[in-house]
Design an enzyme around this catalytic site. Structure first.
Site, mmCIF file in Angstrom:
data_model
loop_
_atom_site.group_PDB
_atom_site.id
_atom_site.type_symbol
_atom_site.label_atom_id
_atom_site.label_comp_id
_atom_site.label_asym_id
_atom_site.label_seq_id
_atom_site.Cartn_x
_atom_site.Cartn_y
_atom_site.Cartn_z
ATOM 1 N N ASP A 1 -13.361 7.043 5.909
ATOM 2 C CA ASP A 1 -15.406 7.409 5.456
ATOM 3 C C ASP A 1 -15.153 8.655 6.646
ATOM 4 O O ASP A 1 -16.316 8.417 7.173
ATOM 5 C CB ASP A 1 -16.083 6.600 5.827
ATOM 6 N N ILE B 1 -7.652 1.933 -1.002
ATOM 7 C CA ILE B 1 -7.560 2.784 0.542
ATOM 8 C C ILE B 1 -5.875 3.217 0.735
ATOM 9 O O ILE B 1 -5.004 2.881 0.716
ATOM 10 C CB ILE B 1 -7.674 2.227 1.378
ATOM 11 N N ASN C 1 -14.559 13.127 -0.632
ATOM 12 C CA ASN C 1 -14.896 11.712 -1.023
ATOM 13 C C ASN C 1 -16.024 12.130 -1.627
ATOM 14 O O ASN C 1 -16.817 12.710 -0.187
ATOM 15 C CB ASN C 1 -14.094 10.991 -0.295
ATOM 16 N N HIS D 1 -19.677 9.547 -0.356
ATOM 17 C CA HIS D 1 -19.780 8.287 -0.073
ATOM 18 C C HIS D 1 -21.591 7.695 -0.689
ATOM 19 O O HIS D 1 -22.148 8.597 0.596
ATOM 20 C CB HIS D 1 -19.062 8.076 1.358
ATOM 21 N N ARG E 1 0.441 -1.062 -0.355
ATOM 22 C CA ARG E 1 -0.044 0.577 0.047
ATOM 23 C C ARG E 1 0.592 1.190 -0.513
ATOM 24 O O ARG E 1 0.498 2.313 -0.824
ATOM 25 C CB ARG E 1 -1.067 -0.208 1.480
HETATM 26 C C1 GRF Z 1 -20.257 5.730 -5.518
HETATM 27 O O1 GRF Z 1 -21.907 5.562 -5.259
HETATM 28 C C2 GRF Z 1 -19.418 6.758 -4.805
HETATM 29 O O2 GRF Z 1 -20.209 7.187 -3.620
HETATM 30 C C3 GRF Z 1 -18.919 4.860 -4.517
HETATM 31 O O3 GRF Z 1 -18.483 4.975 -5.295
HETATM 32 C C4 GRF Z 1 -19.848 4.474 -6.331
HETATM 33 C C5 GRF Z 1 -19.062 5.179 -7.818
HETATM 34 O O4 GRF Z 1 -20.402 5.384 -8.916
HETATM 35 N N1 GRF Z 1 -17.585 5.682 -3.315
HETATM 36 P P1 GRF Z 1 -19.478 5.534 -10.043
HETATM 37 O O5 GRF Z 1 -18.349 4.262 -10.493
HETATM 38 O O6 GRF Z 1 -19.381 6.983 -10.284
HETATM 39 O O7 GRF Z 1 -20.845 5.208 -11.152
#
Ligand code: GRF
Length: 190
Positions: free
Chosen positions: A146, A91, A108, A110, A64
């Site tokens: 997160d 990560i 980010n 989430h 990592r």
């Molecule tokens: C989103 O729901 C985001 O919150 C999560 O991954 C998803 C990404 O979607 N971390 P996409 O690959 O852009 O369709």
């Protein structure tokens, strides 16, 4: 001077697609594997780089810190100031914030109302728990998964008969509008 933004992707890239459709100024797309997100960047004429995470794995496991170091080098090479993670599935190690100078520079999105349902399986976990409302959270990323200051949230109602896919898609519909708005207003990006 306007900040140079990188978007980090691993998968479908529909959030990236929405950012591009809304004319957000993106200087680099970086992926940790070959994925549709890269095709989207290529089509839009945005510089892109794939740092394939599978190359950082050996018999002892996933390296990592080394992977994170290469990501940081690439971001610096492209003179990136701020980073939006959009479905990025690796990560990064703490060094990205402590040693490489990106503290406070990663955002980010989430798919849950944090602090509920952290982690990769947020949508599934919310559905299985039986919540009636979930949603999306845009936050500054820190070394804790997160966590970090919340910038915006929007709720999404769980409907009768929802599956992970149907619920996640309705959450993404909100993310596709909210995320570019927050990036623009918080970082002053055109
Ligand atoms: C989103 O729901 C985001 O919150 C999560 O991954 C998803 C990404 O979607 N971390 P996409 O690959 O852009 O369709």
């Amino acid at each position: 001077m306007t900040k140079r933004l990188a978007v980090l992707v691993s998968g479908t890239g529909s959030l990236l697609e929405a950012m591009i459709a809304q004319h957000l100024s993106i200087s680099l797309v970086l992926a940790d594997r070959p994925c549709r997100g890269i095709e989207i960047a290529q089509r839009a004429g945005i510089p892109f780089v794939v740092i394939d995470r599978s190359l950082f794995r050996d018999m002892t496991g996933f390296h990592r810190e080394t992977f994170t170091g290469v990501v940081a080098k690439s971001l610096k090479y492209h003179e990136i100031d701020v980073v939006a993670m959009a479905g990025f599935m690796t990560i990064l190690s703490d060094e990205i914030f402590t040693d490489h100078g990106f503290a406070g520079c990663f955002m980010n999105s989430h798919p849950s109302l944090l602090p509920s349902f952290k982690g990769e399986t947020a949508v599934k976990d919310a559905l299985e728990f039986g919540v009636k409302v979930t949603g999306t959270t845009i936050h500054i990323a820190t070394s804790k998964l997160d966590e970090g200051p919340i910038l915006a949230q929007e709720a999404v109602r769980v409907e009768e008969g929802d599956t992970v896919d149907t619920l996640w898609e309705r959450i993404k519909e909100k993310e596709r509008i909210l995320y570019p708005q927050v990036i623009r207003s918080y970082w002053g990006i055109a």
